[in-house]
Each structure stands twice: as structure tokens, then as C-alpha cells.
Design an enzyme around this catalytic site. Structure first.
Site, PDB file in Angstrom:
ATOM      1  CG  ASN A   1       8.769   4.056  78.651  1.00 12.08           C
ATOM      2  OD1 ASN A   1       9.167   3.249  77.818  1.00 12.08           O
ATOM      3  ND2 ASN A   1       9.156   5.321  78.670  1.00 12.08           N
TER       4      ASN A   1
ATOM      5  CG  ASP B   1     -16.412 -26.569  97.251  1.00  9.29           C
ATOM      6  OD1 ASP B   1     -15.240 -26.577  96.829  1.00  9.29           O
ATOM      7  OD2 ASP B   1     -17.179 -27.550  97.153  1.00  9.29           O
TER       8      ASP B   1
ATOM      9  CG  PHE C   1      10.524  11.433  76.068  1.00  3.35           C
ATOM     10  CD1 PHE C   1       9.186  11.804  76.048  1.00  3.35           C
ATOM     11  CD2 PHE C   1      11.215  11.549  77.266  1.00  3.35           C
ATOM     12  CE1 PHE C   1       8.549  12.279  77.195  1.00  3.35           C
ATOM     13  CE2 PHE C   1      10.595  12.021  78.421  1.00  3.35           C
ATOM     14  CZ  PHE C   1       9.261  12.387  78.376  1.00  3.35           C
TER      15      PHE C   1
ATOM     16  NE  ARG D   1      11.144   6.986  73.665  1.00  2.00           N
ATOM     17  CZ  ARG D   1      10.438   7.391  74.699  1.00  2.00           C
ATOM     18  NH1 ARG D   1      11.009   7.550  75.893  1.00  2.00           N
ATOM     19  NH2 ARG D   1       9.145   7.648  74.580  1.00  2.00           N
TER      20      ARG D   1
ATOM     21  CE  LYS E   1     -13.316 -21.946  95.909  1.00  5.71           C
ATOM     22  NZ  LYS E   1     -13.385 -22.261  97.355  1.00  5.71           N
TER      23      LYS E   1
END
Ligand SMILES: O=c1[nH]c(=O)c2[nH]c(=O)[nH]c2[nH]1
Length: 287
Positions: A250, A59, A160, A177, A13
């Protein structure tokens, strides 16, 4: 002759949602869990003949999730998952393996008149605590713990540069950045985890706090480098964990060209984008 035979199979389940209120004398605790339980066993004839004599209905599994949430004294999702697996494996000897995945949603206690209010809560964020616990019949628990949806962003100390350039390069190098990401982390434990009373919650809190602090303070040369540092610092923070998997998309924030309106834009106005996003993942282990 039959042309097909049953290979790997399991069933269970998913998305069993539970809110648990634990009432103490002077305050209540609130948990909201989403549970998945999956069982493996001798289900051959269920598939090939429609013979349900070995099928524990999904169930009933759902009801077992509720029952164990009520009966077990588990104070962590890991202990709850273990109790649920124990319940099923001890009663269903034909089940060879059980896996339980639990996500715990973040509820924070409300502050009223400057004090934590004992019985009122606020949904925190999309962050979840996670666990995946597996046990073979007669075997030991294998526990993986983690967190997901931890959305963090730093407004500087992120660059970067120095990457491959070719005729398809359009990305400008940057030494400043935004760095936004939604951290997913999953760690495995050393054997300590099977010691009764191991504090899964405290360990998760320590790892989370360590990762968040490293993210904030790191002079990032890339998402990759920060991801590794966060994993390494988590391993340094506790010797109870063995390895850390990390996924850090990112989540780009694109600088808007304000020159069109005669304005400079010194990392001030951005448009956040969800798609496409970079995908950076790694597993960090002890050297
Ligand atoms: O930290 C980064 N890692 C990359 O691999 C990458 N690729 C990219 O376009 N931007 C970034 N940023």
C-alpha cells in the site's frame, strides 16, 4: 570425528545480464534479460575436501546463459529458461536439479511519424516479466511465471472503513482515497504448460491486462479485497493457470493539511511516501 556435515547446498551465477537483438527482414526485436542459474548435485567433497572435480564453474554457467540465448529459438523467458536447464542437465549427469530465474525488462518500440519504428526502442518502466523454472534430472519442468514492478494508482473508488479501533488508532476512516501499489504477481500453471508451443507471452499479457482492468474498475473496500478480485479475475480469464500469488504494497499518499494556508484540500494535494508502507499478500487458488 567430524563435528559438521554438509546439509542443503546449491550454487550458480546471479545477475547475468543479456540483451538479445533478433533481426527480422523488416524489423528487430529487443529483449533485455537478467538471469540467475542455480545447480544442485553431489557437491559434498567440494565443500569438505576442496575437490572441484564435480564443480561446473559459475563462470561457465554465465557463458552457458549467453550461448543458449544465442542458440535457442526461445521467444519467451519461460522457453529460454527451459532450454538453459535442458542444456545443463543433459551434459552434467551429476547435477540433480537446476533452477533458472529470468527477469525481462520492459522495452517499448518507439513511435515515429505515428508509426512503430522497426529498430528503435525506449525503456518502458521498472516493470519486469518474471519466470522461475525448476527441473530435477529426468523430471518435468515446474514453471512459475509472473510480473513485478507494475506501479499503478487510482485516484478514487477506494475506501477503508470498519476496521478495528483501539487506543492506538489514529487512521481516519475514508470513503475516498488514493490507492497506489506496485503489483507483484506469480502464477502456477495446470499441466497444459508442458504442451509444446504453449504461449507463455500471450498468457502473461492476458493476466496482466485482466489485473490492470480490475484494479482500475474495482470499487475497493481495501487493498486486500482488490488484490483478491484481481487474482480471481485472472483465474477466470484463463483455465491454464492454477493459482496466483499477489503482493500489493500500500503505497501511501498522505493528504496535506492546507487549512494552515486557508485552503480546503478535497483529495487534491498529497505527499507520496515510500516508507513505511503496508504489505498485503495472498495466494488465490481455484475453489
Ligand atoms: O486497504 C487497506 N488495508 C489495510 O489493511 C490497511 N491498513 C491501513 O492502515 N490502511 C489500510 N488499507
Amino acid at each position: 570425528m567430524a563435528i559438521a556435515k554438509l546439509a542443503d547446498n546449491r550454487y550458480g551465477k546471479s545477475l547475468v545480464r543479456i540483451v538479445r537483438v533478433t533481426k527480422h527482414e523488416d524489423h528487430h526485436d529487443l529483449d533485455e534479460w537478467t538471469v540467475q542459474i542455480l545447480l544442485t548435485g553431489d557437491m559434498e567433497t567440494a565443500h569438505t575436501e576442496g575437490d572441484n572435480s564435480k564443480i561446473l564453474p559459475t563462470d561457465t554457467m554465465k557463458n552457458t546463459c549467453y550461448f543458449v540465448a544465442s542458440e535457442s529459438k526461445a521467444t519467451s523467458i519461460e522457453e529460454y529458461a527451459k532450454a538453459l536447464i535442458d542444456y545443463v542437465l543433459t551434459r552434467q549427469s551429476h547435477i540433480t536439479s537446476a533452477e533458472v530465474i529470468v527477469k525481462s525488462h520492459l522495452w517499448k518500440r518507439l513511435t515515429v511519424d505515428g508509426k512503430p519504428y522497426p529498430t528503435a526502442f525506449m525503456r518502458g518502466s521498472e516493470e519486469v516479466a518474471t519466470t522461475r523454472v525448476v527441473r530435477q534430472q529426468g523430471g518435468e519442468f515446474e514453471v512459475v511465471s509472473g510480473l513485478d514492478g507494475l506501479f499503478v494508482l487510482k485516484t478514487t473508488q477506494s475506501s477503508f472503513v470498519g476496521y478495528i479501533k483501539d487506543h492506538l488508532t489514529t487512521l481516519p476512516e475514508t470513503t475516498d482515497r488514493l490507492f497506489g501499489t506496485v503489483v507483484k504477481a506469480e502464477w502456477t500453471y495446470t499441466d497444459d504448460v508442458n504442451i509444446a508451443g504453449f504461449d507463455f507471452n500471450a498468457t502473461r499479457e492476458l493476466i496482466r491486462e485482466t489485473m490492470v482492468q480490475t484494479f482500475a474498475k474495482h470499487e475497493s473496500l481495501s487493498v486486500q479485497q482488490t488484490l483478491f478480485q484481481m487474482g480471481e479475475d485472472a483465474l477466470a480469464a484463463t483455465d491454464t493457470i492454477e493459482s496466483v500469488y499477489m503482493l500489493m504494497p500500500n503505497k501511501h499518499n498522505l493528504l496535506i493539511d492546507l487549512k494552515r494556508f486557508g485552503l480546503e484540500n478535497p483529495n487534491h494535494i498529497f505527499v507520496p511516501t515510500d516508507e513505511p508502507h503496508g504489505t498485503i499478500e495472498a495466494t488465490i487458488v481455484r475453489a
